[in-house]
Design a protein around this motif. Structure first.
Motif, PDB file in Angstrom:
ATOM      1  N   GLY A 116      18.683  -8.851  -5.693  1.00 55.27           N
ATOM      2  CA  GLY A 116      19.970  -9.527  -5.828  1.00 55.27           C
ATOM      3  C   GLY A 116      20.229 -10.073  -7.220  1.00 55.27           C
ATOM      4  O   GLY A 116      21.348 -10.489  -7.523  1.00 55.27           O
ATOM      5  N   LEU A 117      19.206 -10.063  -8.070  1.00 52.77           N
ATOM      6  CA  LEU A 117      19.351 -10.597  -9.424  1.00 52.77           C
ATOM      7  C   LEU A 117      19.446  -9.519 -10.490  1.00 52.77           C
ATOM      8  O   LEU A 117      20.097  -9.706 -11.508  1.00 52.77           O
ATOM      9  N   LEU A 118      18.784  -8.386 -10.251  1.00 55.52           N
ATOM     10  CA  LEU A 118      18.676  -7.350 -11.280  1.00 55.52           C
ATOM     11  C   LEU A 118      19.888  -6.420 -11.296  1.00 55.52           C
ATOM     12  O   LEU A 118      20.473  -6.140 -10.240  1.00 55.52           O
ATOM     13  N   PRO A 119      20.247  -5.917 -12.469  1.00 50.41           N
ATOM     14  CA  PRO A 119      21.275  -4.864 -12.507  1.00 50.41           C
ATOM     15  C   PRO A 119      20.746  -3.586 -11.877  1.00 50.41           C
ATOM     16  O   PRO A 119      19.529  -3.390 -11.755  1.00 50.41           O
ATOM     17  N   ALA A 120      21.641  -2.718 -11.447  1.00 52.12           N
ATOM     18  CA  ALA A 120      21.235  -1.437 -10.864  1.00 52.12           C
ATOM     19  C   ALA A 120      20.355  -0.697 -11.853  1.00 52.12           C
ATOM     20  O   ALA A 120      20.599  -0.673 -13.065  1.00 52.12           O
ATOM     21  N   GLY A 121      19.300  -0.096 -11.337  1.00 51.07           N
ATOM     22  CA  GLY A 121      18.353   0.621 -12.176  1.00 51.07           C
ATOM     23  C   GLY A 121      17.047   0.797 -11.442  1.00 51.07           C
ATOM     24  O   GLY A 121      16.928   0.453 -10.264  1.00 51.07           O
ATOM     25  N   ASP A 122      16.044   1.325 -12.139  1.00 55.00           N
ATOM     26  CA  ASP A 122      14.742   1.596 -11.550  1.00 55.00           C
ATOM     27  C   ASP A 122      13.712   0.659 -12.168  1.00 55.00           C
ATOM     28  O   ASP A 122      13.641   0.507 -13.402  1.00 55.00           O
ATOM     29  N   TYR A 123      12.873   0.058 -11.302  1.00 55.12           N
ATOM     30  CA  TYR A 123      11.948  -0.968 -11.747  1.00 55.12           C
ATOM     31  C   TYR A 123      10.566  -0.733 -11.141  1.00 55.12           C
ATOM     32  O   TYR A 123      10.424  -0.087 -10.092  1.00 55.12           O
ATOM     33  N   ALA A 124       9.562  -1.307 -11.787  1.00 53.54           N
ATOM     34  CA  ALA A 124       8.192  -1.249 -11.295  1.00 53.54           C
ATOM     35  C   ALA A 124       7.552  -2.619 -11.453  1.00 53.54           C
ATOM     36  O   ALA A 124       7.643  -3.230 -12.528  1.00 53.54           O
ATOM     37  N   LEU A 125       6.929  -3.124 -10.390  1.00 58.23           N
ATOM     38  CA  LEU A 125       6.251  -4.409 -10.445  1.00 58.23           C
ATOM     39  C   LEU A 125       4.890  -4.251 -11.118  1.00 58.23           C
ATOM     40  O   LEU A 125       4.077  -3.422 -10.705  1.00 58.23           O
ATOM     41  N   GLU A 126       4.653  -5.032 -12.139  1.00 54.21           N
ATOM     42  CA  GLU A 126       3.317  -5.050 -12.734  1.00 54.21           C
ATOM     43  C   GLU A 126       2.373  -5.773 -11.768  1.00 54.21           C
ATOM     44  O   GLU A 126       2.756  -6.757 -11.128  1.00 54.21           O
ATOM     45  N   PRO A 127       1.131  -5.319 -11.630  1.00 57.82           N
ATOM     46  CA  PRO A 127       0.269  -5.811 -10.550  1.00 57.82           C
ATOM     47  C   PRO A 127      -0.344  -7.177 -10.800  1.00 57.82           C
ATOM     48  O   PRO A 127      -0.817  -7.813  -9.848  1.00 57.82           O
ATOM     49  N   GLU A 128      -0.343  -7.668 -12.033  1.00 53.62           N
ATOM     50  CA  GLU A 128      -1.034  -8.912 -12.332  1.00 53.62           C
ATOM     51  C   GLU A 128      -0.399 -10.097 -11.601  1.00 53.62           C
ATOM     52  O   GLU A 128       0.808 -10.286 -11.640  1.00 53.62           O
ATOM     53  N   GLY A 129      -1.241 -10.886 -10.955  1.00 56.85           N
ATOM     54  CA  GLY A 129      -0.803 -12.150 -10.387  1.00 56.85           C
ATOM     55  C   GLY A 129      -0.066 -12.069  -9.071  1.00 56.85           C
ATOM     56  O   GLY A 129       0.463 -13.093  -8.604  1.00 56.85           O
ATOM     57  N   ILE A 130       0.007 -10.886  -8.449  1.00 55.91           N
ATOM     58  CA  ILE A 130       0.736 -10.753  -7.190  1.00 55.91           C
ATOM     59  C   ILE A 130      -0.066  -9.891  -6.211  1.00 55.91           C
ATOM     60  O   ILE A 130      -0.950  -9.145  -6.600  1.00 55.91           O
TER      61      ILE A 130
END
Length: 462
Positions: free
Chosen positions: A88-102
């Motif tokens: 709900g915050l990001l503009p339309a596009g493709d993203y990847a979560l970096e694994p650190e800390g989650i």
């Protein structure tokens, strides 16, 4: 996956990296950023407070990286589904979560659940942010859960003019076909003869009542039966609700939606259980043949029920459905229902109440809810309150007639119709998110479905 949730992109797809940053991690993360991005984050006032976002540019002005604040991850109130805010915050596009800390799987599930949109009636659906599968995450398991939740949410969000008893039954039929389950639909004269309370509640509607009975899995496996309240719309009957009380009554089949979603997860996971799903589907309407306050109706179980209030119809249809389920003495019988306002007064919309006499099972349920961020709270089946349901003319009244302990007396009413089940759990849920929270967009919600899937997986998976 359901059109209500975007498909996951394959792992390694070109995507903008998203770094989730806790308060404790921020100094080291900030120091690791290129000087230009570090300066931009500072200029934009980014701090790793929960839900804060920074879009960091590359040298050409494109989007190079996203910073997302988690706040203090050790705080008591930390929301493990916080990444569900990102779609709900990001503009339309493709993203990847970096694994650190989650926890990558939990964060990705929260993203998927938060990306849900009910666009059926929109002429121009909005474009959404998409997520690439994090490394090491079981994409099939993740998609299966998100798809089941979307199915249930879609059902709850669909207005009653497009979702009546027949459409609820069709959703169950489609689910059975997808998983190779046996499907039986009971309606007409057979329903009127064998399920008199279901028939009485649904008789006033032009859309006939019916009952769904789905079976899946080997007969020798532990018997698990799910029962969901499927009231497509509730006017209150002759004890009619005020207009404000009817505004959200399309969600009165939220119990059926939760049961369907849970069954979808169980079958999709191929859990080693003999699953049965029973959904009585009705519309509680008003007409000349509506059941009345003061009527005495015979239930499938043989108990006579005095109608103290026609707006307590959900427990009536569940009574007949539970009697059908109980005849097999299942190992575990679970019913889901948007049943009482009293439970909402006690616990609010986000925390469903549950009732069971089995202390060990109650502990398992609480643990499963915490594990998968599907919280519930146990309430007591206080046996002395059963006397509040006494009737002067019948075996039992469908309401207590007083202002106290409404959720408990409703649960005690249902308990009368499931004496043989080895364990019985009743979930009294709201089925709706009044406002958007991480992973939980405003609108229909299938509370307790993910919990039940986790519970059964822990109990029965070899």
């Amino acid at each position: 996956m359901s059109d209500s949730i975007p498909d996951l992109l394959p792992a390694g797809s070109p995507a903008v990296p998203v770094r989730c940053v806790s308060t404790g991690d921020w100094p080291s993360v900030e120091a690791s950023l290129p000087a230009s991005q570090r300066a931009f984050a500072a200029a934009s006032g980014f701090a790793p407070k929960a839900g804060r976002l920074a879009l960091l540019p590359d040298a050409e002005g494109g989007l190079a990286r996203v910073l997302f604040g988690l706040g203090d991850t050790d705080a008591r109130g930390y929301d493990r589904f916080l990444t569900g805010k990102l779609p709900g915050l990001l503009p339309a596009g493709d993203y990847a979560l970096e694994p650190e800390g989650i926890d990558a799987a939990e964060a990705a599930l929260a993203w998927l659940l938060g990306s849900y949109r009910f666009d059926r009636y929109r002429t121009a659906p909005q474009k959404r942010a998409r997520l690439a599968v994090p490394d090491g995450v079981d994409v099939e398991a993740l998609s299966r859960i998100a798809r089941a939740v979307a199915l249930g949410r879609d059902l709850v969000n669909t207005p009653a003019n497009d979702l009546g008893p027949a459409e609820i039954a069709q959703a169950a039929r489609d689910l059975a076909a997808r998983h190779g389950a046996a499907f039986t639909l009971i309606e007409g004269e057979v329903l009127a003869r064998d399920f008199p309370l279901v028939q009485a509640v649904g008789a006033a509607s032009t859309r006939a009542p019916r009952l769904v009975d789905l079976r899946w899995g080997p007969s020798g496996a532990p018997r698990v039966t799910l029962v969901g309240k499927g009231v497509a719309f509730d006017t209150g009957g002759l004890d009619i609700k005020p207009s404000a009380g009817m505004l959200l009554m399309k969600k009165d089949m939220g119990g059926a939606a939760a049961a369907l979603a849970a069954a979808d997860m169980v079958m999709g996971s191929n859990l080693p259980v003999c699953l049965r799903l029973i959904v009585p589907a009705v519309e509680n309407a008003v007409s000349g043949n509506a059941f009345r306050p003061g009527d005495v109706l015979r239930s499938r179980a043989g108990l006579s029920v005095e109608i103290g209030n026609t707006d307590a119809e959900g427990r009536l249809i569940l009574a007949d459905a539970l009697a059908l389920a109980d005849a097999e003495a299942p190992d575990l019988l679970i019913d889901f229902a948007t049943l009482t306002g009293a439970a909402r007064v006690a616990l609010g919309p986000d925390l469903p109440a549950f009732f069971t006499e089995d202390d060990g099972l109650a502990a398992e349920i609480a643990a499963a809810g915490d594990q998968v961020r599907d919280p519930v709270w146990r309430m007591p089946l206080h046996a002395p309150y059963a006397g509040l349901l006494d009737s002067k003319v019948a075996d039992i009244n469908n309401v207590s007639g007083g202002p106290f302990a409404g959720a408990i007396t409703a649960a005690l009413f249902l308990r009368r119709f499931a004496p043989a089940a080895k364990a019985h759990v009743h979930f009294d849920l709201y089925g709706w998110n009044p406002s958007t929270k991480p992973g939980r967009p405003e609108g229909g919600e299938v509370q307790t479905a993910r919990l039940v899937h986790a519970l059964l997986a822990a109990r029965y998976r070899a």
